[in-house]
Write a protein that holds these residues in place. Structure first.
Motif, PDB file in Angstrom:
ATOM      1  N   ILE A 144      83.913  28.513  71.565  1.00  0.00           N
ATOM      2  CA  ILE A 144      84.694  27.808  72.214  1.00  0.00           C
ATOM      3  C   ILE A 144      85.742  28.793  72.410  1.00  0.00           C
ATOM      4  CG2 ILE A 144      86.726  25.911  72.089  1.00  0.00           C
ATOM      5  CD1 ILE A 144      84.812  24.664  69.915  1.00  0.00           C
ATOM      6  N   GLY A 145      86.164  29.134  73.831  1.00  0.00           N
ATOM      7  CA  GLY A 145      86.812  30.177  74.236  1.00  0.00           C
ATOM      8  C   GLY A 145      86.251  31.517  73.511  1.00  0.00           C
ATOM      9  N   ASP A 146      86.954  32.350  73.163  1.00  0.00           N
ATOM     10  CA  ASP A 146      86.644  33.928  72.711  1.00  0.00           C
ATOM     11  C   ASP A 146      86.600  33.729  70.936  1.00  0.00           C
ATOM     12  OD1 ASP A 146      85.969  34.941  74.773  1.00  0.00           O
ATOM     13  OD2 ASP A 146      87.725  36.199  75.067  1.00  0.00           O
ATOM     14  N   GLU A 147      87.036  32.672  70.394  1.00  0.00           N
ATOM     15  CA  GLU A 147      87.533  32.868  69.019  1.00  0.00           C
ATOM     16  C   GLU A 147      86.859  31.793  67.989  1.00  0.00           C
ATOM     17  OE1 GLU A 147      91.658  30.822  67.962  1.00  0.00           O
ATOM     18  OE2 GLU A 147      91.602  31.241  70.161  1.00  0.00           O
ATOM     19  N   VAL A 148      85.911  30.974  68.612  1.00  0.00           N
ATOM     20  CA  VAL A 148      85.202  29.836  67.501  1.00  0.00           C
ATOM     21  C   VAL A 148      83.941  29.895  67.939  1.00  0.00           C
ATOM     22  CG1 VAL A 148      84.737  27.678  66.557  1.00  0.00           C
ATOM     23  CG2 VAL A 148      87.255  28.609  67.116  1.00  0.00           C
ATOM     24  N   LEU A 149      83.110  30.240  66.944  1.00  0.00           N
ATOM     25  CA  LEU A 149      81.417  30.300  67.111  1.00  0.00           C
ATOM     26  C   LEU A 149      80.862  28.753  66.630  1.00  0.00           C
ATOM     27  CD1 LEU A 149      78.689  31.556  68.355  1.00  0.00           C
ATOM     28  CD2 LEU A 149      78.788  32.618  65.962  1.00  0.00           C
ATOM     29  N   VAL A 150      80.159  28.091  67.130  1.00  0.00           N
ATOM     30  CA  VAL A 150      79.509  26.985  66.705  1.00  0.00           C
ATOM     31  C   VAL A 150      78.142  27.231  66.353  1.00  0.00           C
ATOM     32  CG1 VAL A 150      79.308  24.390  66.590  1.00  0.00           C
ATOM     33  CG2 VAL A 150      81.306  25.525  67.295  1.00  0.00           C
ATOM     34  N   ALA A 151      77.321  26.944  65.571  1.00  0.00           N
ATOM     35  CA  ALA A 151      75.818  27.281  65.286  1.00  0.00           C
ATOM     36  C   ALA A 151      75.067  26.344  64.574  1.00  0.00           C
ATOM     37  CB  ALA A 151      75.646  28.770  64.697  1.00  0.00           C
ATOM     38  N   PRO A 152      74.710  25.135  65.097  1.00  0.00           N
ATOM     39  CA  PRO A 152      74.522  24.042  64.437  1.00  0.00           C
ATOM     40  C   PRO A 152      72.906  23.935  64.240  1.00  0.00           C
ATOM     41  CG  PRO A 152      74.904  23.459  66.578  1.00  0.00           C
ATOM     42  CD  PRO A 152      75.390  24.635  66.451  1.00  0.00           C
ATOM     43  N   ILE A 153      72.349  22.970  63.311  1.00  0.00           N
ATOM     44  CA  ILE A 153      70.819  22.997  63.168  1.00  0.00           C
ATOM     45  C   ILE A 153      70.505  22.037  64.341  1.00  0.00           C
ATOM     46  CG2 ILE A 153      69.394  21.988  61.691  1.00  0.00           C
ATOM     47  CD1 ILE A 153      70.243  24.470  60.567  1.00  0.00           C
ATOM     48  N   THR A 154      69.429  22.162  64.902  1.00  0.00           N
ATOM     49  CA  THR A 154      68.731  21.351  65.889  1.00  0.00           C
ATOM     50  C   THR A 154      67.357  21.414  65.829  1.00  0.00           C
ATOM     51  OG1 THR A 154      68.300  23.395  67.394  1.00  0.00           O
ATOM     52  CG2 THR A 154      70.409  22.257  67.710  1.00  0.00           C
ATOM     53  N   GLU A 155      66.958  21.637  64.474  1.00  0.00           N
ATOM     54  CA  GLU A 155      65.530  21.465  64.185  1.00  0.00           C
ATOM     55  C   GLU A 155      65.491  20.430  63.015  1.00  0.00           C
ATOM     56  OE1 GLU A 155      62.542  22.502  65.180  1.00  0.00           O
ATOM     57  OE2 GLU A 155      63.407  24.195  66.566  1.00  0.00           O
ATOM     58  N   LYS A 156      64.283  19.460  63.169  1.00  0.00           N
ATOM     59  CA  LYS A 156      64.417  18.262  62.182  1.00  0.00           C
ATOM     60  C   LYS A 156      64.035  19.143  60.836  1.00  0.00           C
ATOM     61  CE  LYS A 156      62.017  14.114  61.307  1.00  0.00           C
ATOM     62  NZ  LYS A 156      63.263  13.337  60.518  1.00  0.00           N
TER      63      LYS A 156
ATOM     64  N   CYS B 110      83.900  42.893  66.330  1.00  0.00           N
ATOM     65  CA  CYS B 110      84.573  41.919  66.181  1.00  0.00           C
ATOM     66  C   CYS B 110      84.277  41.586  64.686  1.00  0.00           C
ATOM     67  CB  CYS B 110      84.190  40.567  66.881  1.00  0.00           C
ATOM     68  SG  CYS B 110      84.584  40.925  68.775  1.00  0.00           S
ATOM     69  N   ARG B 111      85.024  40.681  64.101  1.00  0.00           N
ATOM     70  CA  ARG B 111      84.578  40.348  62.509  1.00  0.00           C
ATOM     71  C   ARG B 111      84.855  38.775  62.725  1.00  0.00           C
ATOM     72  NH1 ARG B 111      84.404  43.965  58.669  1.00  0.00           N
ATOM     73  NH2 ARG B 111      85.292  42.570  57.069  1.00  0.00           N
ATOM     74  N   TRP B 112      84.089  38.085  61.826  1.00  0.00           N
ATOM     75  CA  TRP B 112      83.725  36.677  61.847  1.00  0.00           C
ATOM     76  C   TRP B 112      83.977  36.059  60.621  1.00  0.00           C
ATOM     77  CZ3 TRP B 112      83.893  33.868  66.690  1.00  0.00           C
ATOM     78  CH2 TRP B 112      83.221  34.758  67.696  1.00  0.00           C
TER      79      TRP B 112
ATOM     80  N   VAL C  65      80.290  27.301  61.258  1.00  0.00           N
ATOM     81  CA  VAL C  65      81.324  27.370  62.177  1.00  0.00           C
ATOM     82  C   VAL C  65      81.941  28.955  61.616  1.00  0.00           C
ATOM     83  CG1 VAL C  65      83.626  26.822  63.238  1.00  0.00           C
ATOM     84  CG2 VAL C  65      81.766  24.983  62.598  1.00  0.00           C
ATOM     85  N   PHE C  66      82.240  29.701  62.736  1.00  0.00           N
ATOM     86  CA  PHE C  66      82.654  31.081  62.283  1.00  0.00           C
ATOM     87  C   PHE C  66      84.147  31.265  63.361  1.00  0.00           C
ATOM     88  CE2 PHE C  66      78.439  31.152  61.300  1.00  0.00           C
ATOM     89  CZ  PHE C  66      78.557  31.767  60.338  1.00  0.00           C
ATOM     90  N   VAL C  67      84.946  31.614  62.713  1.00  0.00           N
ATOM     91  CA  VAL C  67      86.444  31.922  63.638  1.00  0.00           C
ATOM     92  C   VAL C  67      86.694  33.442  63.611  1.00  0.00           C
ATOM     93  CG1 VAL C  67      88.903  31.794  63.594  1.00  0.00           C
ATOM     94  CG2 VAL C  67      87.490  29.878  62.766  1.00  0.00           C
ATOM     95  N   LYS C  68      86.788  34.008  64.739  1.00  0.00           N
ATOM     96  CA  LYS C  68      86.930  35.666  65.094  1.00  0.00           C
ATOM     97  C   LYS C  68      88.240  35.861  64.597  1.00  0.00           C
ATOM     98  CE  LYS C  68      87.558  37.258  69.125  1.00  0.00           C
ATOM     99  NZ  LYS C  68      87.233  37.834  70.552  1.00  0.00           N
TER     100      LYS C  68
END
Length: 684
Positions: A626-638, A652-654, A681-684
Motif C-alpha cells: 500500500i503505497g511505499d510504506e506497508v507490505l501485506v503478505a497473506p497466506i493463500t494456500e490451504k 530499506c528496513r521493515w 504486515v510490515f511497515v517501512k
C-alpha cells in the motif's frame, strides 16, 4: 635383309598433326567445362557463406539515443535493444508477412534518421518512427503496420522469454505476471465472465508493461485482437485492418510505468466518494419476491448486525430486489395519486445502515417498459440492427442473467437522458446512498458476430455509459472500466469462486495489482469467501484467509455473514478486521489517493515497485504494497501456517507488526510462521 632406319627430316606429316589436335581438344573441352562449373559452384558457396557468416543476423533499422530497432533475419522479428549495453529489451515475431524476406539496410523513406519504412510487395507496409519522449530517460518508437490486401492478417507476437508481462485484460483466473495465462485469439473488448468464462474481463486497457522496462500502448482506434500463449508470447492482431502501437523503453519497470503507464488516466483525475472506504458492504441475499419480504429481510439483517456490534455499513440490494421495489413503488405512487395511501417503501427503515440499489442498461423483452417503448415508437432507445435497404431498425437482442433482453442505446441522447432521469428518481424514491450499475461491460454487437457501428466500436459503450453516470455524482459504482480510470467511480470487481484456485482466493491479489496498475484503485472486491460455487463451500479457513486480505483493500464486502459460516471466534476476528481497516488502512488509502491524483501512481503496488531490478520481485503474486510504506503478505494456500516473504527495497528496513522485529529490505524471510489468526504486515 634388314631394312635401313629412316632418318627424320624435321617435318611433321599433315595427317598426323590434324589427328593429334583432335585427340588433344576433346579432353580439354571437358576439363575446361568442369573447371567452369567448379568455379561457379565455389562462388555460389562463397556468396552463401558470406551472407551467413559475414552479414550480421541483425540489421539496424532505426537507432535512437537510448536504444534502437533492429531486424532479426533468422527469426523474422523486430528487436528493441538498449544502448550502449546492447541488451535486448523485447523481441517481436512478425506475422502476416514473409518472415524470410528481410528489410534492406537502407529503407525506402529515410529522411532525417527518425523514420524507417519498408514494403513487402502486395503484403504490408511497415513504418517505424521515433516519437517525442514522455519523460527524460524514456525513448519511444511508433510502429505502424498497414495491410496492402484485405486478406492480410497482421500479427505481432511479443516474446515472454526472460521478461514478465503485466497489464492488458483481466482474466477469469488472474495471474501476476500474466505469462502463465492462456487465451485464444479474440477481440480485445471487456466482457462478462458469466457469459464467456474464456473471454476477457470487465477491466482492461491497451497497455502492456514488461519487466525489462518496456511498454506497449496500442492506438485506441485500432480494432484489436489479443491472444495469450502460456510462457511463449502474447500476440496483437489488427483484425483485418492496420496495427498501430507505441513501444517505449525506460531504465527499469518502475520508471517505465511512472513515465508511460500513469498517462492512462489522463491529466485530470477525480476521486469517488471516499466515505465508502470505511464502510463495510453487507450484501442482502434474502427473499426478494415482494416489497414486504424485502422490508422484513432488510430489517432482520439490520437487527443481526446491530446485535453483533456491526451496525454501521451499507446494505446492498441486487438488481432483482431493486426491480421489485421499483415495481412496488410505481404501483404505490399510482394508488397514492388516486386514494392518498402511504408509500410502499420507507427510506429510513435501517438507520444507521445505508442502502445501495442496483440497475443495469438491460431490459427484458417481456417487460412493460420495453413493450411500451416499442408501442410509443421509441425503438431507438435500444441498440438496434440497421437494415441495409431501408425499413425499420430492429432491436439487437442479447442475454442478461438468463433472460432475452435489449440494451440501452447510449448514443441516443434522448434515451440516455431518460435512463439517467429514471436512475435519479429511483435513487431518491428508495432513499439509497449508493447506486450500482451492472452490465456496463461488453460489446453486444460483437457478441452476436455483428460489426458494431463506428461510434460503438471496441469498448466505447463502456466509456460513454461511464461518462454519463458521472453526472449522477461520485457515489456511483460501475461494473467495468476501459479508459475510464480518471472518473470518480468505484468499480465492482468480478465474482470469484469460493475456493483456493486462481479463479478464487489465489486470484484476488493478482486482480488487485492488475486493477491498480491500470489506474482503477477504487474498487469493491467480491464478497469475503467468494460468491461463485467452488470446491470448498463453507470452508472457515478460506473465509478467514479471504477476510485477512480484504481488510487491506479499499472496501470490505460481505455476502455470507460470519455468524452463519464460522465459529464465534471468526465473528470476533471480523470485528477486529473492520476496525483495523477503518483505523489503519483507510487513512493510508486516503494519503496515497492524493499521490494518485497528482502523479497517477498506483495505490496498491507490486513488490517490484521498490525493487525494479531484482528478477525475484517480478513473479511475486501473493504480496502487495500500500503505497511505499506497508507490505501485506497473506497466506493463500490451504492448510499452510508458514510462508516465505520477500521484503523489497534494498536499503530499506521493515518493521514486522506482529513481532516488532526489524528486517532489511532486498531479503527473503524463509519459513515465516503465520497462525490462522494472523496476517503478516510490515511497515517501512
Amino acid at each position: 635383309r634388314a631394312m635401313p632406319i629412316a632418318r627424320s627430316t624435321g617435318r611433321i606429316p599433315d595427317a598426323a598433326w590434324t589427328s593429334g589436335i583432335r585427340e588433344l581438344t576433346e579432353p580439354w573441352k571437358g576439363a575446361l567445362g568442369c573447371l567452369g562449373v567448379a568455379v561457379f559452384f565455389a562462388m555460389t558457396i562463397g556468396i552463401i557463406s558470406w551472407q551467413a557468416l559475414e552479414q550480421p543476423p541483425e540489421e539496424w533499422m532505426l537507432r535512437g539515443r537510448a536504444g534502437g530497432m533492429l531486424w532479426d533475419r533468422r527469426r523474422g522479428a523486430l528487436l528493441l535493444r538498449a544502448l550502449p549495453t546492447g541488451h535486448p529489451v523485447v523481441a517481436i515475431a512478425v506475422g502476416g508477412v514473409p518472415a524470410s524476406e528481410p528489410p534492406p539496410p537502407r529503407d525506402r523513406c529515410w529522411q532525417d534518421g527518425t523514420e524507417f519504412c519498408y514494403v513487402w510487395e502486395e503484403e504490408a507496409e511497415l513504418r517505424i518512427s521515433l516519437e517525442p519522449p514522455p519523460a527524460p530517460g524514456t525513448e519511444c518508437y511508433a510502429v505502424r503496420w498497414t495491410p496492402l490486401r484485405p486478406d492480410v492478417m497482421l500479427k505481432d507476437c511479443f516474446s515472454m522469454a526472460n521478461i514478465s508481462w503485466y497489464g492488458g485484460a483481466s482474466l477469469r483466473a488472474q495471474r501476476w505476471p500474466f505469462n502463465s495465462a492462456e487465451s485464444p485469439a479474440q477481440p480485445f473488448v471487456s466482457g462478462d465472465f458469466g457469459k464467456n468464462p474464456a473471454g476477457y474481463g470487465p477491466v482492461l486497457e491497451r497497455y502492456f508493461l514488461g519487466s525489462t522496462g518496456v511498454t506497449v500502448m496500442v492506438a485506441p482506434d485500432v480494432p484489436l485482437v489479443l491472444s495469450l500463449e502460456s510462457h511463449r508470447h502474447f500476440c496483437l492482431g489488427g483484425a483485418g485492418g492496420p496495427l498501430h502501437y507505441v513501444l517505449c523503453t525506460s531504465l527499469d519497470v518502475t520508471a517505465a510505468h511512472r513515465h508511460v503507464g500513469t498517462r492512462l488516466s489522463g491529466p485530470t483525475r477525480v476521486l469517488p466518494d471516499t466515505a465508502l472506504l470505511g464502510t463495510p458492504v453487507w450484501r442482502y441475499d434474502g427473499p426478494v419476491g415482494s416489497a414486504a419480504k424485502i422490508k422484513r429481510g432488510l430489517r432482520s439483517l439490520a437487527r443481526r448486525l446491530k446485535r453483533h456490534r456491526m451496525q454501521e455499513g451499507v446494505l446492498a440490494l441486487g438488481e432483482h430486489g431493486t426491480a421489485t421495489l421499483v415495481a412496488a413503488n410505481h404501483l404505490a405512487t399510482e394508488r397514492r395519486k388516486r386514494h392518498g395511501t402511504p408509500q410502499a417503501w420507507d427510506p429510513p427503515l435501517v438507520p444507521p445502515l445505508q442502502l445501495s440499489i442496483a440497475l443495469s442498461p438491460y431490459t427484458s423483452i417481456a417487460a412493460p417498459l420495453f413493450l411500451r417503448s416499442l408501442r410509443d415508437g421509441q425503438a431507438g432507445h435500444w441498440l438496434s440492427l440497421q437494415p441495409r435497404f431501408g425499413g425499420c431498425s430492429i432491436p439487437l437482442l442479447t442475454t442478461w442473467k438468463g433472460q432475452l433482453c435489449a440494451r440501452l442505446n447510449v448514443t441516443n441522447e434522448v434515451a440516455l437522458s431518460w435512463f439517467l432521469a429514471r436512475a435519479r428518481h429511483l435513487w431518491q424514491a428508495l432513499g439509497a446512498r449508493y447506486l450500482v450499475f451492472e452490465g456496463a461491460e461488453g460489446n453486444a454487437f460483437l457478441e452476436q458476430a455483428v460489426s458494431p457501428p463506428t461510434e460503438l466500436a471496441g469498448d466505447r459503450y463502456t466509456e460513454m455509459l461511464a461518462a454519463a453516470l458521472v453526472t449522477l455524482g461520485n457515489a456511483t459504482i460501475i461494473s467495468a472500466g476501459a479508459r475510464t480510470s480518471h472518473l470518480p467511480l468505484f468499480v465492482q470487481m468480478s465474482l470469484l469462486r469460493s475456493d483456493w484456485s486462481h479463479a478464487g482466493l489465489k486470484g484476488l491479489i493478482p486482480s488487485v495489482l492488475h486493477y491498480s496498475l491500470l489506474g482503477y484503485n477504487f474498487f469493491i472486491p467480491d464478497a469475503v469467501g467468494g460468491s461463485l460455487a467452488g470446491d470448498t463451500p463453507g470452508d472457515p479457513e478460506l473465509y478467514v484467509r479471504w477476510l485477512q486480505i480484504v481488510t487491506f483493500l479499499p472496501v470490505m464486502a460481505f455476502g455470507t455473514p460470519p455468524w452463519l459460516c464460522c465459529d464465534p471466534w471468526v465473528l470476533n476476528l471480523t470485528r477486529q478486521c473492520i476496525q483495523r481497516h477503518r483505523d489503519f488502512v483507510v487513512p493510508l488509502i486516503i494519503k496515497y489517493s492524493e499521490e494518485w491524483l497528482s502523479s497517477g501512481y498506483p495505490i496498491f503496488r507490486p513488490a517490484w515497485w521498490l525493487s525494479p531490478m531484482d528478477p525475484t520481485a517480478f513473479t511475486i503474486e501473493d504480496e502487495f504494497l500500500i503505497g511505499d510504506e506497508v507490505l501485506v503478505a497473506p497466506i493463500t494456500e490451504k492448510g499452510q501456517t508458514w510462508r516465505d516473504i520477500y521484503l523489497p527495497g534494498e536499503g530499506c528496513r521493515w518493521l514486522d507488526t506482529n513481532s516488532a522485529r526489524v528486517f532489511d529490505g532486498g531479503t527473503i524471510l524463509r519459513n515465516y510462521s503465520v497462525s490462522l489468526e494472523e496476517v503478516p504486515v510490515f511497515v517501512k
